[in-house]
Design a protein around this motif. Structure first.
Motif, mmCIF file in Angstrom:
data_model
loop_
_atom_site.group_PDB
_atom_site.id
_atom_site.type_symbol
_atom_site.label_atom_id
_atom_site.label_comp_id
_atom_site.label_asym_id
_atom_site.label_seq_id
_atom_site.Cartn_x
_atom_site.Cartn_y
_atom_site.Cartn_z
ATOM 1 N N MET A 1 0.834 -1.195 0.000
ATOM 2 C CA MET A 1 0.000 0.000 0.000
ATOM 3 C C MET A 1 0.871 1.248 0.000
ATOM 4 O O MET A 1 1.851 1.318 0.747
ATOM 5 N N ALA A 2 0.522 2.200 -0.831
ATOM 6 C CA ALA A 2 1.351 3.391 -1.001
ATOM 7 C C ALA A 2 1.421 4.244 0.258
ATOM 8 O O ALA A 2 2.451 4.840 0.571
ATOM 9 N N SER A 3 0.327 4.304 1.013
ATOM 10 C CA SER A 3 0.272 5.202 2.168
ATOM 11 C C SER A 3 0.597 4.508 3.492
ATOM 12 O O SER A 3 0.722 5.174 4.519
ATOM 13 N N VAL A 4 0.722 3.195 3.479
ATOM 14 C CA VAL A 4 1.099 2.420 4.677
ATOM 15 C C VAL A 4 2.224 1.495 4.211
ATOM 16 O O VAL A 4 1.994 0.351 3.838
ATOM 17 N N ASP A 5 3.470 2.014 4.268
ATOM 18 C CA ASP A 5 4.521 1.422 3.437
ATOM 19 C C ASP A 5 5.135 0.133 3.958
ATOM 20 O O ASP A 5 5.934 -0.480 3.259
ATOM 21 N N ASN A 6 4.803 -0.305 5.147
ATOM 22 C CA ASN A 6 5.387 -1.555 5.649
ATOM 23 C C ASN A 6 4.302 -2.538 6.081
ATOM 24 O O ASN A 6 4.483 -3.315 7.018
ATOM 25 N N PHE A 7 3.167 -2.500 5.381
ATOM 26 C CA PHE A 7 2.053 -3.404 5.681
ATOM 27 C C PHE A 7 2.279 -4.715 4.941
ATOM 28 O O PHE A 7 2.453 -4.740 3.727
ATOM 29 N N ARG A 8 2.263 -5.818 5.680
ATOM 30 C CA ARG A 8 2.469 -7.126 5.055
ATOM 31 C C ARG A 8 1.953 -8.251 5.947
ATOM 32 O O ARG A 8 1.702 -8.043 7.133
ATOM 33 N N ASP A 9 1.797 -9.408 5.344
ATOM 34 C CA ASP A 9 1.313 -10.592 6.045
ATOM 35 C C ASP A 9 2.441 -11.195 6.858
ATOM 36 O O ASP A 9 3.540 -11.437 6.335
ATOM 37 N N VAL A 10 2.193 -11.448 8.140
ATOM 38 C CA VAL A 10 3.208 -12.068 9.004
ATOM 39 C C VAL A 10 3.594 -13.452 8.482
ATOM 40 O O VAL A 10 4.707 -13.925 8.707
ATOM 41 N N ALA A 11 2.690 -14.083 7.748
ATOM 42 C CA ALA A 11 2.957 -15.425 7.225
ATOM 43 C C ALA A 11 3.969 -15.423 6.093
ATOM 44 O O ALA A 11 4.474 -16.487 5.721
ATOM 45 N N GLY A 12 4.273 -14.255 5.529
ATOM 46 C CA GLY A 12 5.251 -14.189 4.463
ATOM 47 C C GLY A 12 4.637 -14.297 3.078
ATOM 48 O O GLY A 12 3.413 -14.237 2.920
ATOM 49 N N PRO A 13 5.469 -14.458 2.061
ATOM 50 C CA PRO A 13 4.991 -14.462 0.677
ATOM 51 C C PRO A 13 4.423 -15.805 0.250
ATOM 52 O O PRO A 13 4.500 -16.795 0.981
ATOM 53 N N ASP A 14 3.852 -15.803 -0.944
ATOM 54 C CA ASP A 14 3.375 -17.028 -1.597
ATOM 55 C C ASP A 14 2.404 -17.785 -0.690
ATOM 56 O O ASP A 14 1.446 -17.215 -0.204
ATOM 57 N N GLU A 15 2.680 -19.061 -0.426
ATOM 58 C CA GLU A 15 1.744 -19.843 0.396
ATOM 59 C C GLU A 15 2.056 -19.743 1.887
ATOM 60 O O GLU A 15 1.425 -20.413 2.701
ATOM 61 N N GLY A 16 2.999 -18.900 2.255
ATOM 62 C CA GLY A 16 3.389 -18.746 3.655
ATOM 63 C C GLY A 16 4.691 -19.476 3.950
ATOM 64 O O GLY A 16 5.044 -20.459 3.302
ATOM 65 N N TYR A 17 5.413 -18.981 4.956
ATOM 66 C CA TYR A 17 6.684 -19.610 5.306
ATOM 67 C C TYR A 17 6.468 -21.052 5.751
ATOM 68 O O TYR A 17 5.550 -21.345 6.532
ATOM 69 N N PRO A 18 7.302 -21.991 5.282
ATOM 70 C CA PRO A 18 7.208 -23.361 5.802
ATOM 71 C C PRO A 18 7.641 -23.409 7.262
ATOM 72 O O PRO A 18 8.484 -22.631 7.703
ATOM 73 N N VAL A 19 7.041 -24.327 8.018
ATOM 74 C CA VAL A 19 7.383 -24.503 9.426
ATOM 75 C C VAL A 19 7.869 -25.924 9.653
ATOM 76 O O VAL A 19 7.757 -26.785 8.780
ATOM 77 N N ALA A 20 8.411 -26.171 10.837
ATOM 78 C CA ALA A 20 9.106 -27.426 11.112
ATOM 79 C C ALA A 20 8.198 -28.651 10.983
ATOM 80 O O ALA A 20 8.673 -29.754 10.699
ATOM 81 N N THR A 21 6.892 -28.480 11.178
ATOM 82 C CA THR A 21 5.959 -29.618 11.116
ATOM 83 C C THR A 21 5.643 -30.050 9.694
ATOM 84 O O THR A 21 4.949 -31.042 9.490
ATOM 85 N N GLY A 22 6.126 -29.297 8.703
ATOM 86 C CA GLY A 22 5.768 -29.567 7.316
ATOM 87 C C GLY A 22 4.593 -28.733 6.835
ATOM 88 O O GLY A 22 4.246 -28.782 5.651
ATOM 89 N N GLN A 23 3.975 -27.976 7.755
ATOM 90 C CA GLN A 23 2.907 -27.074 7.374
ATOM 91 C C GLN A 23 3.500 -25.740 6.916
ATOM 92 O O GLN A 23 4.713 -25.622 6.708
ATOM 93 N N HIS A 24 2.626 -24.744 6.751
ATOM 94 C CA HIS A 24 3.035 -23.391 6.429
ATOM 95 C C HIS A 24 2.354 -22.433 7.391
ATOM 96 O O HIS A 24 1.326 -22.768 7.988
ATOM 97 N N MET A 25 2.914 -21.243 7.544
ATOM 98 C CA MET A 25 2.172 -20.210 8.250
ATOM 99 C C MET A 25 0.910 -19.869 7.462
ATOM 100 O O MET A 25 0.932 -19.814 6.232
ATOM 101 N N ARG A 26 -0.164 -19.650 8.181
ATOM 102 C CA ARG A 26 -1.471 -19.418 7.557
ATOM 103 C C ARG A 26 -1.560 -17.959 7.089
ATOM 104 O O ARG A 26 -1.334 -17.033 7.857
#
Length: 246
Positions: free
Chosen positions: A1-26
């Motif tokens: 967003m142009a006016s809120v320049d550091n807004f992002r999903d904590v889960a990360g890009p794409d399908e979300g960061y992989p986690v140790a259990t084999g899942q991803h962040m939601r």
């Protein structure tokens, strides 16, 4: 967003960061941000996310200077992480080494200071207790917000490499704001103040690592930091893990 320049999903890009259990962040359940002051176009985007809660982690003077513009239907919650007794440093006489050390010391306090641990506990308990998408933020969305994100990502099993790389993304998302702040300080106070301001507005690995090392030294693991230090119970930790992974 142009006016809120550091807004992002904590889960990360794409399908979300992989986690140790084999899942991803939601994806789509927890967002991090700089101060929430959207223009009309970005307000439409924020509204479409159906945010239930906006957690403002700033001090009272920061909020007075730049209050949030809260999307319709979103509950605003103020959790003052560092407290009003800690003055915001002036950029007039802040050299780069001073700025680096100030940030490193603050990151250590996120873990060492019982009051700050309690306030992070308030944030994490509320996130766990309230279903639906939520956002938390400070002014630049990098220090108080960055530590909260690193804690949650580490808790659910995101790799240390991804936790650090996600933290460092502020330098990319906020590049224009960092450049503008450094240029303004240079013009007002001179080159050294401009360089110090650039450090204060940016992120660097040693700052986050200072918190992580403090967790290791005091508690051994992030989960023990959250139980013994922050005061979360097992049910809250289990809810956070379930909510944040898919």
């Amino acid at each position: 967003m142009a006016s809120v320049d550091n807004f992002r999903d904590v889960a990360g890009p794409d399908e979300g960061y992989p986690v140790a259990t084999g899942q991803h962040m939601r994806k789509g359940v927890l967002y991090r941000s700089s101060a929430v002051r959207p223009d009309d176009a970005d307000m439409a985007t924020l509204t479409s996310l159906n945010l239930t809660h906006d957690y403002d982690l700033r001090t009272s003077p920061e909020i007075v200077e730049s209050p949030d513009i809260v999307p319709p239907g979103t509950t605003y919650v103020h959790i003052n992480i560092v407290g009003d007794q800690s003055p915001i440093p002036t950029m007039a006489d802040m050299s780069p080494p001073q700025a680096r050390q100030l940030l490193i010391d603050q990151y250590k306090l996120f873990v060492a200071d019982p009051v700050e641990r309690a306030r992070f506990g308030e944030l994490f308990r509320s996130i766990a207790a309230n279903p639906g998408p939520q956002v938390y933020h400070c002014t630049s969305g990098k220090d108080r917000t960055g530590w909260a994100s690193a804690v949650l990502q580490t808790l659910v099993g995101v790799s240390p490499e991804n936790v650090m790389s996600d933290y460092l993304l502020t330098n990319e998302y906020s590049q224009q704001s960092i450049d503008a702040g450094a240029a303004a300080a240079t013009e007002a106070y001179g080159p050294e103040a401009g360089a110090g301001t650039r450090v204060m507005l940016s992120v660097f690995p040693e700052a986050l690592q200072a918190s992580l090392d403090e967790v290791q030294a005091r508690y051994g693991t992030m989960e023990r930091y959250l139980t013994d230090g922050v005061g979360l119970d097992a049910a809250t930790i289990a809810t956070l893990k379930t909510t944040l992974t898919a």
